[in-house]
Design an enzyme around this catalytic site. Structure first.
Site, PDB file in Angstrom:
ATOM      1  N   GLY A  48       0.849  -1.189   0.000  1.00  0.00           N
ATOM      2  CA  GLY A  48       0.000   0.000   0.000  1.00  0.00           C
ATOM      3  C   GLY A  48       0.881   1.235   0.000  1.00  0.00           C
ATOM      4  O   GLY A  48       0.585   2.254   0.617  1.00  0.00           O
ATOM      5  N   GLY A  89       0.005   5.246  -0.953  1.00  0.00           N
ATOM      6  CA  GLY A  89      -0.890   6.088  -0.160  1.00  0.00           C
ATOM      7  C   GLY A  89      -0.164   7.218   0.552  1.00  0.00           C
ATOM      8  O   GLY A  89       1.038   7.436   0.350  1.00  0.00           O
ATOM      9  N   GLN A  90      -0.918   7.935   1.376  1.00  0.00           N
ATOM     10  CA  GLN A  90      -0.397   9.126   2.052  1.00  0.00           C
ATOM     11  C   GLN A  90       0.796   8.792   2.950  1.00  0.00           C
ATOM     12  O   GLN A  90       1.815   9.481   2.918  1.00  0.00           O
ATOM     13  CB  GLN A  90      -1.517   9.772   2.882  1.00  0.00           C
ATOM     14  CG  GLN A  90      -1.147  11.127   3.444  1.00  0.00           C
ATOM     15  CD  GLN A  90      -2.094  11.592   4.539  1.00  0.00           C
ATOM     16  OE1 GLN A  90      -2.894  10.818   5.072  1.00  0.00           O
ATOM     17  NE2 GLN A  90      -2.019  12.860   4.880  1.00  0.00           N
ATOM     18  N   ASP A 125       1.927  -1.824  -4.466  1.00  0.00           N
ATOM     19  CA  ASP A 125       0.581  -1.256  -4.387  1.00  0.00           C
ATOM     20  C   ASP A 125      -0.238  -1.838  -5.531  1.00  0.00           C
ATOM     21  O   ASP A 125       0.325  -2.351  -6.511  1.00  0.00           O
ATOM     22  CB  ASP A 125       0.630   0.280  -4.496  1.00  0.00           C
ATOM     23  CG  ASP A 125      -0.556   0.957  -3.822  1.00  0.00           C
ATOM     24  OD1 ASP A 125      -0.350   1.701  -2.854  1.00  0.00           O
ATOM     25  OD2 ASP A 125      -1.706   0.732  -4.264  1.00  0.00           O
ATOM     26  N   ILE A 126      -1.539  -1.702  -5.410  1.00  0.00           N
ATOM     27  CA  ILE A 126      -2.407  -2.109  -6.523  1.00  0.00           C
ATOM     28  C   ILE A 126      -2.460  -0.985  -7.558  1.00  0.00           C
ATOM     29  O   ILE A 126      -2.804  -1.193  -8.716  1.00  0.00           O
ATOM     30  CB  ILE A 126      -3.808  -2.489  -6.001  1.00  0.00           C
ATOM     31  CG1 ILE A 126      -4.586  -3.291  -7.037  1.00  0.00           C
ATOM     32  CG2 ILE A 126      -4.586  -1.268  -5.537  1.00  0.00           C
ATOM     33  CD1 ILE A 126      -5.809  -3.993  -6.465  1.00  0.00           C
ATOM     34  N   TYR A 135     -14.940   1.364   8.893  1.00  0.00           N
ATOM     35  CA  TYR A 135     -13.483   1.544   8.999  1.00  0.00           C
ATOM     36  C   TYR A 135     -13.024   1.296  10.438  1.00  0.00           C
ATOM     37  O   TYR A 135     -12.075   0.547  10.687  1.00  0.00           O
ATOM     38  CB  TYR A 135     -13.131   2.964   8.549  1.00  0.00           C
ATOM     39  CG  TYR A 135     -11.684   3.341   8.692  1.00  0.00           C
ATOM     40  CD1 TYR A 135     -10.705   2.737   7.915  1.00  0.00           C
ATOM     41  CD2 TYR A 135     -11.287   4.333   9.585  1.00  0.00           C
ATOM     42  CE1 TYR A 135      -9.379   3.108   8.029  1.00  0.00           C
ATOM     43  CE2 TYR A 135      -9.965   4.718   9.702  1.00  0.00           C
ATOM     44  CZ  TYR A 135      -9.011   4.104   8.930  1.00  0.00           C
ATOM     45  OH  TYR A 135      -7.702   4.471   9.042  1.00  0.00           O
ATOM     46  N   LYS A 176     -10.591  -1.616  11.984  1.00  0.00           N
ATOM     47  CA  LYS A 176      -9.361  -1.296  12.724  1.00  0.00           C
ATOM     48  C   LYS A 176      -9.385  -1.946  14.109  1.00  0.00           C
ATOM     49  O   LYS A 176      -8.365  -2.458  14.579  1.00  0.00           O
ATOM     50  CB  LYS A 176      -9.171   0.223  12.816  1.00  0.00           C
ATOM     51  CG  LYS A 176      -8.737   0.862  11.502  1.00  0.00           C
ATOM     52  CD  LYS A 176      -7.386   0.342  11.048  1.00  0.00           C
ATOM     53  CE  LYS A 176      -6.953   0.858   9.693  1.00  0.00           C
ATOM     54  NZ  LYS A 176      -5.742   0.205   9.188  1.00  0.00           N
TER      55      LYS A 176
END
Ligand code: SER
Length: 311
Positions: free
Chosen positions: A8, A11-12, A34-35, A142, A146
């Site tokens: 991933g 991402g940010q 990553d995808i 979400y 988590k």
């Protein structure tokens, strides 16, 4: 020598983490995956592999080829995006995590980092100085993923000896990368709009106080907890960490010190409800005591730093 796999990575957090890992371990020791197709130039310095965390065969191939010793598993849907598609939010965030944890066990990975979030808290959690151990009744998909992930981290550590470490990220504010689909995204976008247009239309109301953190602090926390000696990591679910807490009005006042003509308007949308279920501030004394966590940026320094860098 460690071989580091970041999953991933586009991402940010991943974008900035990869840059730091290249510096620490050497670019040849870092594999980003990553995808998505990478756009940031940081990814041209290391090997980049396409990886869908729901594809077990592909995961196996990547682990067999690159033999990572440290894994950062960052692939997930954030709060607002997951609400749009809760079933896929669960699938990506949970099945993706199970697949990566299982691959880590199978391939003898030494340490793994998995991010949790302030989203594990919910409307029944004490909102101010939220303690490490408290009521956890998240009402977003979400947050549910988590919280479940945190329980799995602890379970995999106790059951399979998987050395997984985790922190509950607050809203993260950086200038090198953009967040995608979170409730705290306004605190990044506001800087870009302030510099470009001198105004910002905020999707949260002015009084919405949330825990936030400068990306540099967040990346440092991620590296510090992952590199800490195992015996110091006593919380095997996920650690509270705090940076700075503020609301859009306070952030606006701070930005105005540098851009006096800056104007903000408020049109709260569906993300307001998510924000209302989260804490205002976080008690992180256990992370401080266990592995020496300490933030560097307060609101004033954060605003100066982000504006300077974006300019
Ligand atoms: N920043 C994240 C979000 O807004 C919280 O972990 O979804």
């Amino acid at each position: 020598m460690d071989k580091v796999l970041v999953i991933g990575a586009c991402g940010q957090v991943g974008t900035e983490l990869v840059e730091n890992l290249q510096y620490i371990h050497g670019s040849s020791q870092v594999v980003a995956s990553d995808i998505k197709t990478p756009i940031n130039e940081v990814f041209s310095n290391s090997e980049f592999v396409h990886l869908n965390v729901l594809d077990k065969a592909q995961i196996k191939e990547v682990f067999q080829t690159h033999k990572p010793t440290i894994v950062y598993h960052l692939a997930a849907l954030l709060s607002a995006t997951a609400e749009e598609n809760p079933k896929f939010g669960w699938e990506l965030n949970m099945d993706g995590t199970f697949n990566i944890f299982d691959a880590c066990i199978e391939h003898g990975v030494k340490r793994i980092f998995w991010p949790s979030s302030i989203a594990v808290f919910g409307p029944t959690t004490p909102r101010v100085n939220t303690p490490q151990s408290t009521i956890l009744e998240p009402n977003t998909i979400y947050g549910i993923t988590k919280l479940t992930g945190e329980r799995y981290c602890e379970y995999y550590f106790n059951r399979y000896n998987l050395d997984v470490r985790s922190i509950r990220y607050p809203g993260l504010i950086g200038w090198k990368s953009f967040p995608g689909g979170g409730t705290t995204d306004y605190a990044v976008d506001i800087f870009h709009q302030a510099l470009k247009n001198g105004q910002y239309d905020c999707f949260l109301n002015e009084q919405t106080t949330l825990p936030m953190m400068h990306m540099e602090d967040a990346v440092r926390a991620t590296l510090e907890i992952t590199d800490a000696p195992s015996n110091l990591i006593k919380v095997r679910s996920s650690y509270n960490i705090a940076g700075v807490s503020f609301n859009p009005e306070q952030l606006t006042q701070e930005i105005k010190k540098h851009i006096p003509q800056f104007k903000i308007s408020y049109h709260p949308d569906h993300r307001q409800k998510i924000a209302n279920s989260w804490p205002e501030s976080i008690d992180d004394q256990i992370a401080r005591a266990d592995w020496g966590w300490q933030e560097k940026y307060n609101l004033e320094k954060l605003v100066v730093n982000i504006l300077d860098n974006l300019r």
